[in-house]
Write an enzyme that holds these catalytic residues in place. Sequence first.
Site, PDB file in Angstrom:
ATOM      1  N   LYS A 120      -3.471  -5.180  -1.098  1.00 37.07           N
ATOM      2  CA  LYS A 120      -3.017  -4.300  -0.546  1.00 37.07           C
ATOM      3  C   LYS A 120      -3.381  -2.804  -1.895  1.00 37.07           C
ATOM      4  O   LYS A 120      -3.835  -1.982  -1.425  1.00 37.07           O
ATOM      5  CB  LYS A 120      -1.645  -4.503   0.158  1.00 37.07           C
ATOM      6  CG  LYS A 120      -0.928  -2.914   0.119  1.00 37.07           C
ATOM      7  CD  LYS A 120       0.491  -3.078   0.594  1.00 37.07           C
ATOM      8  CE  LYS A 120       2.009  -3.294  -0.827  1.00 37.07           C
ATOM      9  NZ  LYS A 120       2.761  -3.054  -0.471  1.00 37.07           N
ATOM     10  N   ASP A 138       0.690  -2.393   4.662  1.00 29.64           N
ATOM     11  CA  ASP A 138       1.732  -2.059   3.737  1.00 29.64           C
ATOM     12  C   ASP A 138       3.149  -2.617   5.377  1.00 29.64           C
ATOM     13  O   ASP A 138       2.757  -2.350   6.109  1.00 29.64           O
ATOM     14  CB  ASP A 138       2.579  -0.663   3.129  1.00 29.64           C
ATOM     15  CG  ASP A 138       2.765   0.473   3.786  1.00 29.64           C
ATOM     16  OD1 ASP A 138       2.399   0.528   4.924  1.00 29.64           O
ATOM     17  OD2 ASP A 138       3.283   1.262   3.461  1.00 29.64           O
TER      18      ASP A 138
END
Length: 210
Positions: A120, A138
């Site tokens: 991420k 997320d």
Amino acid sequence: MNSVKRHEIFVCLKSANPHPTTELEYQTPFELLIAVILSAQATDKSVNLATRKLFPQANTAQQLFELGATRLLDCIKSIGLYKTKAKNILATCQLLIQQYDGEVPRTRAQLEKLPGVGRKTANVILNTAFGEPTIAVDTHIFRVANRTGLAPGKNVLEVERKLLKVVPKEYRHDAHHWLILHGRYICKARKPECAKCIIAHLCEFKDKTI
């Protein structure tokens, strides 16, 4: 959800926010890297408060490494998991100095080798600092993608891959920012504000709060 709806969703999001960007404050790829490492399980607001104290003292890998643990901890102690993050940040700075002349590398494989950097975080850096059309999934984006029907998936990697496949090419670079902001301020976890939602007419969520 069909491709026409998906396209219209991004037309709406772009019309409301033509130039979306991260809410983290940064000036360089290195500052963004540090801010994103700090942002794990923390709000952007709390990270910005810490980096406003940190970056005037040290905003390069060499400066931050020389700052040392004690002074770094003092700047970031208001953020959750700050001791672990400080350890990762100093180790990352050391690796950047040793292997990349203090610069932030520009490939996913290199980024993911840095302490405290996962997929991420790497995606955020590649997209926001270097302009690549990646999508960092997320909790907000995961929720929005599943709730709306835009790109449902059982885990973040599945959602990421589906988004990269279904988001129209011309919207792919900014999709990450539109979706995270939408999830943060409108399509909230506990109670989505569907009455304020500009894509409610396209959303396939069955339990709208309108």
